[in-house]
Design an enzyme around this catalytic site. Structure first.
Site, PDB file in Angstrom:
ATOM      1  N   LEU A  84       0.821  -0.983  -0.140  1.00 20.99           N
ATOM      2  CA  LEU A  84       0.167  -0.078  -0.318  1.00 20.99           C
ATOM      3  C   LEU A  84       0.999   1.274   0.029  1.00 20.99           C
ATOM      4  O   LEU A  84       0.680   2.381  -0.595  1.00 20.99           O
ATOM      5  CB  LEU A  84      -0.965  -0.068   1.258  1.00 20.99           C
ATOM      6  CG  LEU A  84      -1.801   0.554   1.490  1.00 20.99           C
ATOM      7  CD1 LEU A  84      -3.250   1.080   0.205  1.00 20.99           C
ATOM      8  CD2 LEU A  84      -2.859   0.845   3.227  1.00 20.99           C
ATOM      9  N   ASP A 120      12.576   4.470   9.212  1.00 25.06           N
ATOM     10  CA  ASP A 120      12.234   3.253  10.121  1.00 25.06           C
ATOM     11  C   ASP A 120      11.643   2.581  11.133  1.00 25.06           C
ATOM     12  O   ASP A 120      11.761   3.617  12.387  1.00 25.06           O
ATOM     13  CB  ASP A 120      13.660   1.977  10.475  1.00 25.06           C
ATOM     14  CG  ASP A 120      13.498   1.128  10.886  1.00 25.06           C
ATOM     15  OD1 ASP A 120      12.232   0.204  11.219  1.00 25.06           O
ATOM     16  OD2 ASP A 120      14.241   0.066  11.230  1.00 25.06           O
ATOM     17  N   ASN A 136       1.757   4.358   7.370  1.00 30.43           N
ATOM     18  CA  ASN A 136       1.580   3.104   6.616  1.00 30.43           C
ATOM     19  C   ASN A 136       2.221   2.137   7.186  1.00 30.43           C
ATOM     20  O   ASN A 136       1.722   0.543   7.311  1.00 30.43           O
ATOM     21  CB  ASN A 136       1.103   3.624   5.307  1.00 30.43           C
ATOM     22  CG  ASN A 136       1.503   2.131   4.659  1.00 30.43           C
ATOM     23  OD1 ASN A 136       0.252   1.261   4.865  1.00 30.43           O
ATOM     24  ND2 ASN A 136       2.629   1.550   4.046  1.00 30.43           N
ATOM     25  N   TYR A 172      -1.056  -8.078  17.102  1.00 31.54           N
ATOM     26  CA  TYR A 172      -1.440  -6.836  15.456  1.00 31.54           C
ATOM     27  C   TYR A 172      -2.478  -6.305  15.709  1.00 31.54           C
ATOM     28  O   TYR A 172      -3.038  -4.454  16.090  1.00 31.54           O
ATOM     29  CB  TYR A 172      -1.502  -7.960  14.451  1.00 31.54           C
ATOM     30  CG  TYR A 172      -1.602  -6.893  13.335  1.00 31.54           C
ATOM     31  CD1 TYR A 172      -1.321  -5.945  12.917  1.00 31.54           C
ATOM     32  CD2 TYR A 172      -3.116  -7.126  12.907  1.00 31.54           C
ATOM     33  CE1 TYR A 172      -1.297  -4.824  11.807  1.00 31.54           C
ATOM     34  CE2 TYR A 172      -3.784  -5.586  11.881  1.00 31.54           C
ATOM     35  CZ  TYR A 172      -2.841  -5.742  11.239  1.00 31.54           C
ATOM     36  OH  TYR A 172      -2.813  -4.566  10.032  1.00 31.54           O
ATOM     37  N   LYS A 220      -2.437  -1.751  16.670  1.00 29.12           N
ATOM     38  CA  LYS A 220      -2.841  -1.642  16.130  1.00 29.12           C
ATOM     39  C   LYS A 220      -4.376  -0.474  16.678  1.00 29.12           C
ATOM     40  O   LYS A 220      -4.556   0.578  16.005  1.00 29.12           O
ATOM     41  CB  LYS A 220      -4.165  -2.029  15.402  1.00 29.12           C
ATOM     42  CG  LYS A 220      -3.567  -2.302  14.038  1.00 29.12           C
ATOM     43  CD  LYS A 220      -2.707  -1.012  12.940  1.00 29.12           C
ATOM     44  CE  LYS A 220      -2.047  -1.496  11.919  1.00 29.12           C
ATOM     45  NZ  LYS A 220      -1.389   0.071  10.717  1.00 29.12           N
ATOM     46  N   ILE A 279      -6.023  -5.674   1.446  1.00 23.83           N
ATOM     47  CA  ILE A 279      -5.163  -5.402   0.658  1.00 23.83           C
ATOM     48  C   ILE A 279      -4.549  -7.017   0.219  1.00 23.83           C
ATOM     49  O   ILE A 279      -4.267  -7.558   0.282  1.00 23.83           O
ATOM     50  CB  ILE A 279      -5.207  -4.518   0.372  1.00 23.83           C
ATOM     51  CG1 ILE A 279      -3.490  -4.516   1.441  1.00 23.83           C
ATOM     52  CG2 ILE A 279      -5.753  -2.865   0.870  1.00 23.83           C
ATOM     53  CD1 ILE A 279      -2.661  -3.005   1.545  1.00 23.83           C
ATOM     54  N   SER A 317      -1.283  -7.624  -0.506  1.00 18.49           N
ATOM     55  CA  SER A 317      -0.231  -7.098  -0.466  1.00 18.49           C
ATOM     56  C   SER A 317       0.449  -8.224   0.771  1.00 18.49           C
ATOM     57  O   SER A 317       0.023  -9.286   0.610  1.00 18.49           O
ATOM     58  CB  SER A 317      -0.345  -6.046   0.943  1.00 18.49           C
ATOM     59  OG  SER A 317      -0.554  -6.179   1.604  1.00 18.49           O
TER      60      SER A 317
END
EC number: 1.1.1.349
Length: 263
Positions: free
Chosen positions: A29, A76, A105, A177, A181, A208, A210
């Site tokens: 993305l 980074d 992102n 994760y 988030k 997506i 990816s």
């Protein structure tokens, strides 16, 4: 750590241009967003890369709109110093005086498992890259955002971070994760309330196609992710165009139509 700038090409002044900064810009993305912004005229697109030395060359061939340019910087998300260092370099070496859009992102999703067996060090890594890095990015770019006419700070979110609808995905082995988030969502909404001059929001890019999206598809027993990167980028760009403080800022929205994603 690689230097944030190996060479300093001539870059037109940012004074009359729209300036975008995207982290995690080497693939997926992030690369798609960089490519879309770079096609716009009179734009400066800043690609934040985990390793500028090895990754910047892959972006050189991207087509550019009229009077548009690309800057690659070391950014980074695992580093606590890269955001401030990158902004210093952008100001000193490239003459960047404002940032119109900053998109946090870059993300990681690894070390799958339930909360009952989750090693703390795995969570700490996810928190740094998925949450703390977004805060550090905002802190580093705040002054340049404030110098823009209608600045936007956008964080790429994930619906699996939901609390209100957790039951629908509670068995997914993505504790690290999802929790990181969720923390990012809180931070961006807090930034919205604290900064009346800024449009700050979280966008769900869809599931997506990816590398990370493919991993998630396998975890859920699906053949592939349903949303192409091009579809996601087009939706995010549309949401950016219509975003304002009263209707968008402080929300978690879906890329496709701007509807609310449950907290």
């Amino acid at each position: 750590m690689p230097s944030a700038a190996v060479s300093v090409p001539e870059v037109p002044s940012s004074d009359r241009k729209t300036v975008y900064l995207v982290t995690g810009a080497s693939r997926g993305l992030g690369r798609g967003l960089v490519q879309a912004f770079l096609l716009r005229p009179n734009s400066i697109v800043i690609a934040g890369l985990r390793n500028r030395t090895s990754q910047a060359g892959a972006l050189d061939a991207l087509p550019r709109g009229e009077n548009s340019s690309l800057i690659a910087v070391q950014l980074d998300s695992g580093s606590k110093s890269d955001p401030a260092d990158a902004v210093s370099i952008l100001q000193r070496d490239y003459g960047i005086t404002h940032l119109d859009v900053v998109i946090a992102n870059a993300a990681i999703a690894a070390n799958y498992g339930p909360a009952s067996t989750m090693p703390l060090e795995y969570l700490e890594t996810h928190m740094q890259i998925n949450a703390y890095a977004a805060l550090l990015l905002f802190q580093a770019t705040r002054v340049l955002l404030q110098a823009a006419k209608s600045p936007q700070f956008i964080c790429v979110g994930a619906p699996i971070s939901t609390i209100t609808e957790m039951e629908s995905c509670a068995r997914a082995p993505l504790t690290n994760y999802a929790l990181s988030k969720l923390a990012a969502c809180y931070l961006v909404r807090k930034i919205h309330f604290e900064n009346k001059w800024l449009v700050a929001y979280i966008v769900d890019p869809g599931h997506i196609q990816s590398d990370m999206g493919a991993q998630a598809a396998r975890l859920f027993g699906r053949k592939e992710a349903p949303t192409t990167i091009e579809e996601s980028v087009a939706g995010i760009c549309a949401r950016m165009t219509e975003a304002d403080k009263n209707t968008t800022s402080g929300r978690f929205i879906l890329f496709s139509d701007g509807s609310d994603v449950p907290w």
